[in-house]
Design an enzyme around this catalytic site. Structure first.
Site, PDB file in Angstrom:
ATOM      1  N   CYS A  50       0.827  -1.210   0.000  1.00 31.17           N
ATOM      2  CA  CYS A  50       0.000   0.000   0.000  1.00 31.17           C
ATOM      3  C   CYS A  50       0.859   1.258   0.000  1.00 31.17           C
ATOM      4  O   CYS A  50       0.459   2.293  -0.546  1.00 31.17           O
ATOM      5  CB  CYS A  50      -0.919   0.022   1.219  1.00 31.17           C
ATOM      6  N   CYS A 123      -2.049   3.091   2.978  1.00 34.16           N
ATOM      7  CA  CYS A 123      -2.864   2.117   3.694  1.00 34.16           C
ATOM      8  C   CYS A 123      -3.977   2.811   4.474  1.00 34.16           C
ATOM      9  O   CYS A 123      -3.987   4.026   4.662  1.00 34.16           O
ATOM     10  CB  CYS A 123      -1.992   1.264   4.617  1.00 34.16           C
ATOM     11  N   ASP A 124      -4.918   2.012   4.943  1.00 31.30           N
ATOM     12  CA  ASP A 124      -6.224   2.493   5.407  1.00 31.30           C
ATOM     13  C   ASP A 124      -6.185   3.708   6.321  1.00 31.30           C
ATOM     14  O   ASP A 124      -6.878   4.700   6.089  1.00 31.30           O
ATOM     15  CB  ASP A 124      -6.960   1.367   6.138  1.00 31.30           C
ATOM     16  N   CYS A 195      -5.249  -1.937  -1.321  1.00 30.38           N
ATOM     17  CA  CYS A 195      -6.154  -3.041  -1.641  1.00 30.38           C
ATOM     18  C   CYS A 195      -7.248  -2.594  -2.605  1.00 30.38           C
ATOM     19  O   CYS A 195      -7.875  -1.547  -2.419  1.00 30.38           O
ATOM     20  CB  CYS A 195      -6.745  -3.614  -0.363  1.00 30.38           C
ATOM     21  N   GLU A 447      -9.888  -5.168  13.507  1.00 28.42           N
ATOM     22  CA  GLU A 447     -10.804  -5.582  12.444  1.00 28.42           C
ATOM     23  C   GLU A 447     -10.941  -7.101  12.418  1.00 28.42           C
ATOM     24  O   GLU A 447      -9.995  -7.825  12.709  1.00 28.42           O
ATOM     25  CB  GLU A 447     -10.295  -5.089  11.089  1.00 28.42           C
ATOM     26  N   SER A 473     -13.061  -5.035   8.399  1.00 30.58           N
ATOM     27  CA  SER A 473     -12.318  -4.549   7.250  1.00 30.58           C
ATOM     28  C   SER A 473     -13.292  -4.064   6.187  1.00 30.58           C
ATOM     29  O   SER A 473     -14.441  -4.512   6.109  1.00 30.58           O
ATOM     30  CB  SER A 473     -11.465  -5.689   6.681  1.00 30.58           C
TER      31      SER A 473
END
EC number: 4.2.1.9
Length: 557
Positions: A50, A123-124, A195, A447, A473
């Site tokens: 990521c 990333c997230d 992702c 998550e 997630s």
């Protein structure tokens, strides 16, 4: 006009001579002290794909800022790989990293009197962490998303990281060969980038486009593609202009702008994590926005994009179909966006979308028109009941069984639940209750992609319910309910559920209920004792002590 409005505090005057000496050590010249100091919060990391492709974006931003008359100042921000830490104790650090990233950026920008900041993340938690910092500091800012990963391929099928998680359940249930299991593992992630479905990273980056603090099309570009570098360069140029105009995040992020962002989240079938993150973003912007506002938006915005995890396509397909600007144009024409909201380019939303066709291209099936929406209402529902009086979050579209009442299978941690799933001890009709996983109890709201994917892989995704005070997630789908508030650790009803109790999840009535008498619940509550904290030192203990309830964003301040 001088554009070093803030940095002059650290570079100008006789008393700042020692400061300038340190700048000279880094190659600055006297004329540079009249230029704006522009932070580049660089999330580059070789921890995760990521973030492994972010350095080239930082490099072009550095060059562009210099060429445009600014002084780039690069500093790093940390990241946690949600995909790699999933199912382990490391996942407890994921949400906490949102706060750490926000604190890092705020500290650098304010400590160094920067005149603006360009935030680069992948990333997230990089996205909400960066946005929270941009709103806290309120200096001219822009977000540069690292870009999505390209889909993997195995035997003619497109793959994402969720394919690998779901393969675990299929393989252990004897529904997949060793060859296919190994093939999916090896091919699920073919490049750098975040992702690939409309999971959390792509959800948040898409919402930032709609919010007005990221450039059009930037959220659906693939990291390996040249256009992503070009977009980063343009972002740097736009930021310099914003510094000149003194256009700040809080000029852009209004209540109406948040409604635009949430409308896009609903329309694209985005992640449940967006609820948590936008509560935190609104908090940072000092905007009145509650969990009930998501339900209000859900009722009026349809799902018009067919995207994974519950749909067919990935972010690169959305990009080819017209990207977020095309989605926004459909929503704008339907009266579901505020066209008068300002964006970082200086254009309004309506002005930015003026050249976009009203009807998506006929040669794609990713973006639908309103009259051919996949679902008439949004997918992120707020459920309430005696199990969650403050509210919790569920994805409710596309469920074959929108109502489930079944016996509770109670687990006080994720690992024992996962062991039961892998041992095939969970049956159709069961309702898993996974608790002491909230902001304080987890701590960090880990998550639950590993258990939900294992259930899907075993063919139980539609027939087993799952309730948790933790999170899910963006890749999760099925009859799952997260963010249950109040959480078990502070005495929430989820902590009073006993093995075998009847529990109802009703996506039609937006109800989550423990089917036990009020008298019995009161008796259990009187006997309940708060467990000892799992951590007493370090960042996990700090977060547990400071975090708010999930229904208010699980923020620390």
């Amino acid at each position: 006009m001088a554009f070093n409005r803030r940095s002059k505090n650290i570079t100008q005057g006789v008393s700042r001579s020692p400061n300038r000496s340190m700048y000279y050590a880094m190659g600055y010249e006297k004329a540079d002290f009249d230029k704006p100091m522009v932070g580049i919060a660089n999330g580059h990391s070789t921890i995760t794909p990521c973030n492994s492709g972010l350095q080239k974006l930082a490099d072009i931003a550095i060059k562009t800022i210099k060429d445009a008359g600014g002084n780039p100042q690069v500093f790093g921000t940390p990241t946690i790989s949600d995909g790699m830490s999933m199912g382990t104790e490391g996942m407890k650090y994921s949400l906490i990293s949102r706060e750490v990233i926000a604190d890092c950026i705020e500290t650098a920008v304010n400590g160094q009197w920067m005149d603006g900041v360009l935030v680069i993340g992948g990333c997230d938690k990089n996205m909400p962490g960066g946005m929270i910092a941009m709103l806290r500091t309120n200096v001219p800012s822009i977000y540069v998303y690292g870009g999505t990963i390209k889909p993997g391929h195995w035997k003619g099928k497109d793959l994402t990281i969720v394919s690998a998680f779901e393969a675990v359940g299929e393989f252990t249930a004897g529904r997949m060969s060793q060859e296919d299991f190994d093939g999916i593992e090896r091919n699920a992630c073919p490049s750098s980038g975040s992702c690939g479905g409309m999971y959390t990273a792509n959800t948040m980056s898409s919402s930032f486009e709609a919010l007005g603090l990221a450039l059009p099309y930037s959220s659906t570009m693939a990291n390996p593609d040249d256009e992503k570098v070009g977009s980063a360069a343009e972002s740097a140029r736009v930021l310099i202009e914003a510094i000149k105009k003194d256009l700040k995040p809080r000029d852009i992020v209004t209540r109406k702008a948040i409604e635009n962002a949430v409308a896009v989240i609903m329309a694209t079938g985005g992640s449940t994590n967006a609820v948590l993150h936008f509560l935190a973003i609104a908090h940072a912007a000092e905007i009145d926005w509650t969990i009930d506002d998501f339900e209000r938006m859900r009722k009026k915005v349809p799902v018009i994009c067919d995207l994974k995890p519950s749909g067919k396509y990935v972010a690169t397909d959305l990009h080819k179909a017209g990207g977020i600007p095309q989605v926004m144009k459909v929503l704008l024409d339907a009266g579901l966006l505020h066209g008068d909201c300002m964006t970082i380019t200086g254009q309004t939303v309506a002005e930015a979308l003026a050249h976009i066709p009203s009807v998506p291209s006929a040669d794609q099936d990713v973006i639908h028109t309103i009259d051919k929406a996949l679902y008439a209402q949004g997918h992120l529902a707020i459920l309430k009941g005696n199990l969650s009086p403050e509210g919790c979050v569920a994805k409710i579209t596309g469920l074959k069984n929108p109502v489930i009442t079944g016996p509770a299978r109670v687990f006080d941690d994720e690992y024992s639940a996962m062991d039961a799933i892998m041992a095939n001890q969970i049956k159709a009709g069961d309702v898993l209750v996974m608790r002491y996983l909230g902001p304080k109890g987890g701590p960090g709201m880990p998550e639950m992609l590993a258990p939900t994917s294992a259930l899907v892989g075993q063919g139980l995704g539609e027939s087993v319910g799952l309730i948790t005070d933790g999170r899910f997630s963006g890749g999760t789908w099925g009859m799952v309910v997260g963010h249950v508030s109040p959480e078990a650790f502070v005495g929430g009803t989820i902590g009073l559920v006993e093995e075998g109790d009847s529990v109802t999840i009703d996506a039609r009535q937006l109800l989550i209920q423990l089917n036990v008498s009020e008298e019995e619940i009161a008796r259990r509550r009187a006997n309940w004792k708060q467990p000892a904290p799992r951590y007493t030192r370090g960042v996990l203990a700090k977060y547990a002590a400071l975090a708010s309830t999930a229904s208010k964003g699980a923020v620390t301040g």
